[in-house]
Design an enzyme around this catalytic site. Structure first.
Site, PDB file in Angstrom:
ATOM      1  N   SER A 255       0.832  -1.194   0.000  1.00 55.23           N
ATOM      2  CA  SER A 255       0.000   0.000   0.000  1.00 55.23           C
ATOM      3  C   SER A 255       0.863   1.239   0.000  1.00 55.23           C
ATOM      4  O   SER A 255       2.047   1.211   0.326  1.00 55.23           O
ATOM      5  CB  SER A 255      -0.901   0.011   1.228  1.00 55.23           C
ATOM      6  OG  SER A 255      -0.107   0.287   2.360  1.00 55.23           O
ATOM      7  N   LYS A 256       0.223   2.326  -0.377  1.00 53.72           N
ATOM      8  CA  LYS A 256       0.878   3.613  -0.484  1.00 53.72           C
ATOM      9  C   LYS A 256       1.489   4.043   0.841  1.00 53.72           C
ATOM     10  O   LYS A 256       2.520   4.699   0.878  1.00 53.72           O
ATOM     11  CB  LYS A 256      -0.192   4.630  -0.888  1.00 53.72           C
ATOM     12  CG  LYS A 256       0.230   5.548  -1.979  1.00 53.72           C
ATOM     13  CD  LYS A 256      -0.919   6.444  -2.346  1.00 53.72           C
ATOM     14  CE  LYS A 256      -0.505   7.391  -3.436  1.00 53.72           C
ATOM     15  NZ  LYS A 256      -1.604   8.100  -4.010  1.00 53.72           N
TER      16      LYS A 256
END
Ligand code: GLU
Length: 490
Positions: A255-256
């Protein structure tokens, strides 16, 4: 039957190319090239709420940067366009009408409020999953006509038959089965008239003659809905291959929040495209040996979907860094030169004019020691400017009682030098070592410290040759004035 391999990368333009998207695009590309097939880019832009200005251009730029050229897609018609789903609305409509006629899909006029109450009721009853209750499927022809005529908001839903098994074979995951009791009557056409992902995706894969659907594992649970649609429409199923999830080192989904996920970010950080592509290829695939260094052509030769694993693939940036170093070393000095100049243009030395020979000599001296092209600047700033400080640890360890005297002898010898050849540097250093009957390190450590300010770097002769006679003289004189004082304070 036509056996041509036709595969597609079908991103929704969210504003950037995710590294997971790059992996999907790459595997599709490799599979197409390996099988003399076509690699198609289709833009899935039917979610109007998520429209991002310039997103498609960015995506195409990122694909271009990594050399994944598509055979068909935006601005490259192969006879199956348009390749933007937003330009294919009439096609989706035509096919949905047929399904509705056959009662395989139906209009639903339920209000958001009714759906909300239904969901809440199902939650109260602790049903495993909220599902639409088919109320509108049971409307009479007349009721439907009347509601349509009155212009009520409506959607079109898939009519899923209860308690049946939907099965398909996935090249990566093997035989997969779902029970239809776990499948909702999926919306196919939204109230704004746009198709949902499921509907547009199936219609397009069929009409674009897609032979293999290669995509991320997050779409596996959508596949039974697609299989139902293919069966309803009497269309042949494509082959499916769902690629393993990408994980952070702590095994959570990539994920970011935990790092960069956009291809652009890696480009901006100075990764070589060859290294990024090589790294991404290994996120779920190997040839069956422990080879890890690959260029695109060799991947094309060796790639197969059968060798894609099921298990999640960990995104390990250290490995990417390591590969980046390998890919730098794979390139010739001449190939690295323009990349190096690009980095220089972004650096504090942008306005200085360096000739190519000087830059090439830095590449050759440092190539074995760098991870990034920008390390040719930041790991060896002493090539561009005299040191302003001296590494105290090295001063402590390497500056001995005789260092100043040895440096003075060295300075005299440098002043007599006729050329700036490596051999001449070697010769004068050895003469001093022999004359003083000392080990080589005794001389070279203080010399290195004096000219570079640090204790590590390329070989001594190269270091001196690149810095050059005049500059070496200046730096030794400055060091003789400063290091003994510094040593006293330590
Ligand atoms: N539009 C979907 C995405 O954004 C495509 C999934 C698929 O390949 O079917 O990834």
């Amino acid at each position: 039957m036509n056996n041509e391999v036709r595969v597609r990368f079908a991103p929704s333009p969210t504003g950037y190319l995710h590294v997971g998207g790059l992996r999907t695009a790459l595997y599709n590309f490799l599979f197409a090239k390996r099988n003399n097939g076509k690699f198609i880019l289709r833009i899935e832009d039917t979610d109007r709420n998520r429209y991002v200005e310039g997103a498609v251009e960015k995506l195409i730029d990122s694909l271009k940067w990594v050399d994944l050229e598509y055979d068909e897609g935006p601005n490259k018609d192969g006879g199956f366009g348009p390749y933007f789903q937003s330009e294919r609305l009439d096609i989706y409509q035509k096919h949905i009408d047929k399904l509705i006629e056959e009662k395989k899909a139906y209009y639903c006029f339920c209000t958001p409020e009714r759906l909300k109450n239904l969901r809440e009721e199902q939650q109260r009853q602790k049903l495993p999953q909220a599902k639409y209750d088919k109320k509108c499927f049971h409307l009479s022809e007349e009721e439907i006509k009347q509601k349509l005529d009155s212009g009520l908001p409506k959607v079109v839903r898939l009519n899923v038959q209860p308690n049946q098994t939907v099965a398909f074979d996935d090249i990566v995951r093997g035989h997969v089965e779902f029970n239809t009791d776990n499948i909702d009557d999926q919306i196919l056409i939204k109230s704004d008239g746009f198709p949902t992902y499921h509907w547009a995706n199936v219609v397009d894969d069929h009409l674009m003659k897609i032979s293999h659907v290669i995509r991320g594992e997050e779409w596996l649970s959508s596949t039974p809905k697609h299989v139902i649609l293919y069966n309803y429409l009497g269309w042949e199923l494509p082959k499916f291959a769902h690629l393993p999830l990408l994980l952070n080192p702590d095994k959570s989904k990539l994920s970011k929040r935990q790092g960069d996920v956009a291809v652009e970010d890696y480009k901006d950080k100075g990764y070589l495209k060859e290294a990024l592509v090589n790294f991404v290829a290994l996120l779920g695939w190997n040839y069956g040996d422990d080879k890890e260094f690959y260029l695109l052509d060799e991947m094309i030769e060796k790639f197969s979907l059968e060798r894609v694993n099921k298990a999640g693939a960990v995104f390990n940036v250290e490995k990417l860094n390591w590969l980046n170093g390998l890919h730098i070393r794979e390139k010739s000095d001449e190939e690295l030169l323009p990349l190096f100049k690009e980095e220089l243009a972004k650096s504090e030395y942008a306005t200085n004019n360096y000739d190519d020979d000087f830059l090439l000599s830095i590449i050759s001296a440092m190539k074995e020691r760098v991870t990034f092209v920008k390390d040719f600047i930041y790991n060896c700033k002493y090539f561009y400017e005299a040191p302003t400080t001296y590494d105290e640890k090295i001063v402590k360890k390497r500056w001995k009682d005789d260092s100043a005297d040895l440096l003075k002898q060295f300075l005299e010898a440098v002043k007599q030098m006729k050329t700036n050849d490596k051999e001449e540097w070697e010769k004068i250093l050895h003469e001093i070592v022999e004359k003083n009957e000392i080990g080589f390190g005794r001389l070279i450590h203080p010399v290195r410290l004096a000219v570079s300010g640090v204790g590590v770097g390329p070989g001594a002769y190269e270091l001196l040759q690149i810095i050059g006679k005049e500059e070496v003289i200046k730096r030794i004189e400055k060091a003789l004035a400063e290091i003994p004082k510094l040593k006293e304070q330590l």
